[in-house]
Scaffold this motif. Structure first.
Motif, PDB file in Angstrom:
ATOM      1  N   TRP A 173       0.718  -1.074   0.055  1.00 57.73           N
ATOM      2  CA  TRP A 173       0.003   0.093   0.055  1.00 57.73           C
ATOM      3  C   TRP A 173       0.830   1.114   0.024  1.00 57.73           C
ATOM      4  O   TRP A 173       0.431   2.105  -0.539  1.00 57.73           O
ATOM      5  CB  TRP A 173      -0.909   0.205   1.222  1.00 57.73           C
ATOM      6  N   ASN A 174       1.889   1.215   0.492  1.00 58.89           N
ATOM      7  CA  ASN A 174       2.896   2.203   0.855  1.00 58.89           C
ATOM      8  C   ASN A 174       4.218   2.103  -0.320  1.00 58.89           C
ATOM      9  O   ASN A 174       5.227   2.735   0.005  1.00 58.89           O
ATOM     10  CB  ASN A 174       3.370   2.441   2.170  1.00 58.89           C
TER      11      ASN A 174
ATOM     12  N   ILE B 224       1.941   5.133  -3.921  1.00 60.90           N
ATOM     13  CA  ILE B 224       1.796   6.591  -3.362  1.00 60.90           C
ATOM     14  C   ILE B 224       1.819   7.389  -4.568  1.00 60.90           C
ATOM     15  O   ILE B 224       0.839   8.431  -4.651  1.00 60.90           O
ATOM     16  CB  ILE B 224       2.878   6.695  -2.676  1.00 60.90           C
TER      17      ILE B 224
ATOM     18  N   ARG C  15      -1.730   7.296  -5.721  1.00 59.15           N
ATOM     19  CA  ARG C  15      -2.956   7.674  -5.125  1.00 59.15           C
ATOM     20  C   ARG C  15      -2.904   9.237  -5.337  1.00 59.15           C
ATOM     21  O   ARG C  15      -3.962  10.091  -5.262  1.00 59.15           O
ATOM     22  CB  ARG C  15      -2.710   7.140  -3.684  1.00 59.15           C
ATOM     23  N   ARG C  16      -1.805   9.975  -5.249  1.00 55.36           N
ATOM     24  CA  ARG C  16      -1.765  11.532  -5.276  1.00 55.36           C
ATOM     25  C   ARG C  16      -2.233  11.809  -6.664  1.00 55.36           C
ATOM     26  O   ARG C  16      -3.029  12.662  -6.664  1.00 55.36           O
ATOM     27  CB  ARG C  16      -0.185  11.578  -5.089  1.00 55.36           C
TER      28      ARG C  16
ATOM     29  N   SER D 179      -4.847   8.403   1.394  1.00 51.83           N
ATOM     30  CA  SER D 179      -3.756   7.600   1.861  1.00 51.83           C
ATOM     31  C   SER D 179      -3.951   6.760   2.840  1.00 51.83           C
ATOM     32  O   SER D 179      -3.279   5.731   3.048  1.00 51.83           O
ATOM     33  CB  SER D 179      -2.556   8.729   2.255  1.00 51.83           C
ATOM     34  N   ASP D 180      -5.197   6.782   3.626  1.00 56.62           N
ATOM     35  CA  ASP D 180      -5.431   5.954   4.796  1.00 56.62           C
ATOM     36  C   ASP D 180      -6.556   5.106   4.477  1.00 56.62           C
ATOM     37  O   ASP D 180      -7.107   4.488   5.241  1.00 56.62           O
ATOM     38  CB  ASP D 180      -5.811   6.888   6.064  1.00 56.62           C
TER      39      ASP D 180
END
Length: 443
Positions: free
Chosen positions: A215-216, A221, A224-225, A231-232
């Motif tokens: 996920w990270n 990342i 997602r941005r 992000s959570d």
């Protein structure tokens, strides 16, 4: 959080629970409850991922719940994970609420080890298939879970094929694949200082944690941005009984769309690959055939797939993107989701669905986003004129673009950072190219 339900069987969920079960898990549950042929399995919730990311470990109750749901899966399949005589194998796949294609991780064939590979060979009647499945597990596990550079495995496999004078994986027989397994094990030992784990449950637990960790990952990342995904939100994890498309010519895997995502036209759209597992289709390592060719390859499976696709589109009232496997002429549905489409296709599909009475005009307007409206205004090449066509390829971004051609994502980022306009050119784009695609004018 004592008493929290961290896991749902596919029979317990629905498509309305994406925030909890992720898009993949929610849709697997929906297809299961529609009576479609979905392999049994269970989903670990996004709540568990958020707990893992916040506390640096899984919830205390998760291990016991995994044991409980794994026991139910083993009973449903009549097999035990990693059984030396007749092993149950599972896939471990990510699945966030918002679609993040290719951004997170998947591990197939979990449960194979030095003993169970023998049982798989005996039960399948194909020693080659068993050892091919084992080398795939070590390769995916090594890259995804153990964080070993995938090029080490690719180079070892290429070396084995070169020694046999072939460029195709399919030309490697069981003995060759045993050798590849040994090479892969040596890579794991060299880069981690330990042997490839032989305990099937340890493999599964490590794969689950690796999906949470992904996920990270850098590419997740960045994605997602760009897509404005919180992000959570976290990802769910889907543990599903394996079905095999690499059992021979009567097996295969494919992707399908209920309408053309490029133009919106109705018809048969997708790709199929005989004697292959799912990752082979998206990896581009072998040439697929058009989905329509499946009618000649396996008419009964093709007819069932067409009926299933029509049912899903009517149920979801939208273009559906589907992944499927055929195992010895038996169709299995592995995923469905509302499919992404081009801006032009969004208009066409919305209009078609209104004409078919599946949605009303208000819903049709909501189906076309502001971003898609903007894409329709991007510059385009005009037909005619004195332009000279040099070559052609498949565009990964809409519209026309001007820039210097670069051939790696790293170069695209470096050149863009110093103010150059670039066009990224790749033989095949993959999720690792995301940063370069964002930096480039076009790709």
């Amino acid at each position: 959080m004592a008493g929290t339900k961290w896991i749902y069987d596919f029979t317990e969920g629905s498509k309305d629970q994406k925030d909890l079960l992720g898009g993949k898990g929610a849709n697997l549950a929906e297809m299961t409850n529609l009576g479609l042929p979905v392999p049994p399995g269970f989903t670990i919730t996004t709540d568990a991922c958020r707990y893992y990311l916040e506390h640096g470990g899984t919830p205390p109750e998760l291990d016991a719940q995994v044991t409980e749901y794994l026991a139910a899966l083993q009973e449903a399949m009549g097999k035990t994970l990693g059984d030396p005589a007749d092993p149950l194998l599972v896939s471990v796949r990510s699945g966030a609420a918002a679609s993040m294609p290719g951004m997170m991780e998947t591990v197939l064939n979990v449960g194979l080890n030095d003993e169970s590979v023998q049982g798989l060979a005996q039960q399948s009647g194909s020693e080659r298939f068993a050892w091919d499945s084992y080398r795939r597990l070590i390769q995916m596990f090594g890259k995804t879970v153990l964080d070993i550079d995938g090029e080490h495995f690719d180079e070892a496999l290429d070396a084995a094929k070169a020694e046999q004078g072939t460029e195709l994986d399919l030309d490697l027989d069981a003995e060759h694949l045993k050798d590849v397994v040994d090479r892969f094990k040596a890579i794991v030992r060299e880069h981690t200082g330990t042997d490839f784990p032989q305990d099937p449950r340890e493999q599964m637990d490590m794969a689950i944690n690796a999906v949470f960790d992904s996920w990270n990952s850098d590419r997740a990342i960045i994605y997602r941005r760009r897509e404005r995904i919180p992000s959570d939100a976290g990802t769910a994890v889907n543990v599903c009984a394996m079905v095999f498309g690499n059992l021979g010519a009567d097996s295969g895997t494919g992707v399908a769309f209920t309408r053309d995502p490029g133009s919106g036209a109705q018809g048969v759209y997708g790709d199929y690959l005989q004697n292959a597992q799912g990752e082979d289709v998206v990896a581009g390592i072998r040439n697929t055939v058009p989905l329509a060719d499946l009618d000649d390859i396996d008419h009964d499976a093709y007819d069932e797939l067409m009926t299933t696709m029509a049912r899903l589109e009517s149920h979801y009232r939208d273009l559906c993107d589907i992944e499927f496997t055929i195992e010895r002429n038996k169709l299995w549905m592995l995923q469905t989701r509302v499919g992404k489409r081009t801006a032009a296709a969004a208009f066409v599909i919305a209009t078609q669905l209104v004409d078919e009475g599946l949605i009303d005009m208000d819903e049709a307007v909501r189906r076309v986003t502001g971003d898609q409206l903007a894409q329709l205004m991007f510059p385009r090449f005009v037909s005619g004129g004195d332009a000279t066509q040099l070559t052609q390829g498949m565009n990964a971004s809409p519209g026309a673009a001007v820039g210097k051609a670069v051939f790696s994502s790293e170069e695209a980022v470096r050149w863009a950072d110093r103010g150059e306009q670039v066009v990224l050119v790749r033989r095949e784009t993959n999720p690792d190219d995301l940063s370069g695609m964002i930096a480039a004018q076009g790709c």
